[in-house]
Scaffold this active site. Sequence first.
Site, mmCIF file in Angstrom:
data_model
loop_
_atom_site.group_PDB
_atom_site.id
_atom_site.type_symbol
_atom_site.label_atom_id
_atom_site.label_comp_id
_atom_site.label_asym_id
_atom_site.label_seq_id
_atom_site.Cartn_x
_atom_site.Cartn_y
_atom_site.Cartn_z
ATOM 1 N N ASP A 167 0.832 -1.201 0.000
ATOM 2 C CA ASP A 167 0.000 0.000 0.000
ATOM 3 C C ASP A 167 0.867 1.252 0.000
ATOM 4 O O ASP A 167 0.602 2.220 -0.727
ATOM 5 C CB ASP A 167 -0.904 0.017 1.238
ATOM 6 C CG ASP A 167 -2.194 -0.754 1.051
ATOM 7 O OD1 ASP A 167 -2.625 -0.920 -0.099
ATOM 8 O OD2 ASP A 167 -2.764 -1.197 2.058
ATOM 9 N N VAL A 168 1.887 1.252 0.858
ATOM 10 C CA VAL A 168 2.750 2.421 0.983
ATOM 11 C C VAL A 168 3.495 2.676 -0.324
ATOM 12 O O VAL A 168 3.519 3.802 -0.845
ATOM 13 C CB VAL A 168 3.743 2.229 2.145
ATOM 14 C CG1 VAL A 168 4.799 3.342 2.151
ATOM 15 C CG2 VAL A 168 3.004 2.204 3.478
#
Length: 380
Positions: A167-168
């Site tokens: 996600d990051v």
Amino acid sequence: MGSPRPLDGIRVVEISSFVASPLCGLTLAQLGAEVIRVDPIGGAADINRWPLTDDGETSIYWTGLNKGKKSVTADLRSAEGQALVQRLVTESGPGGGILVTNSGGREWMSHHTLAARRADVITLELLGGSDGSPAVDYTVNAGLGFPMITGPLDHNGPVNHVLPAWDVVCGLYAALAITAAIRRREQTGAGSRIRLPLEDTALSIASALGYLTEPQVNSSSRPATGNDVYGTYGTDVVTADGDRFMLVALTPRHFRDLVRITETKSVIDALAGSLGADFTRESDRYTHRHVLNALFRKWFADRSTDIVTAALDESSVLSERYRSFDEVVSSGVLADNPMFAGLDQPGIGTYLAAGLPAAFDGEHFFTGPAADLGAHTPQT
């Protein structure tokens, strides 16, 4: 007043939830863009996501990812709400015409529809699976291979990561893609339709780091190594006080210093001779790590944390004591880091919040707090 920011004059409309898409918007906001997050009335699915404040009223998670953004709410199922979003995207001056969303698949905010209203529109759609199927960080990771080599060596089965790494990375790739599309538009006048699946982000990084190349070239994948660092020398040790340190000796100098502070040179020399090993080579340090671990760990186990800390501090060995989040905060490291500044967040209070990690000419960029949900909704 601070110096101009790289994205001053840019407007981005964000329709998103959870991590990747809001992180993209936050990064763009820190760089100076005006970011307008549009949510359904009452908030998207992440509005009350944990962690919450002790009173259960405010999401620490939500406010953290939405600092510095304007907040608009609308009935996104209605023609009026959809028209509002279209106007926010397309009728926003030369720096506008940008949409970031992980809620794609809707014709009314598709690139095709928006481009009919504004030819130079930039749209970025974050997807789950490479084929567009639903997926989240933890399901992508499960299908990639990392959980099979994560965790203690005596654990039978996969271990999920705690940090939503994909996600990051996806959120930061999205911010990079938007800035690249802005640059191309400035050069050519053309808009961009960007498609960024979470799964492709993970596959790309796993490929670049060799995890997916090894099975193709060597016909075998990387083994689990527990807390040992793959391909070099690195491991964890415990002091007599019960504190645990991570040590990494990437270079011959690091390893020589580790040998010196642990007073093991004669034993290491004898070990190298008996094994036919050359410990100036990473490969030999890694291959014989279990013998080295037993030797070095004895020295650390016999000494206090203070003695270990002093020895490591005066050496070149890469090291750090394992700490909890509570210990990090109580240590004062946030207050000493210019990347952190006090933020007064309604619903939470004042705390030290991080700005943009990159310092431009010595300056970190900060945003204001997250706005109340719907605070900037146009009045009709």
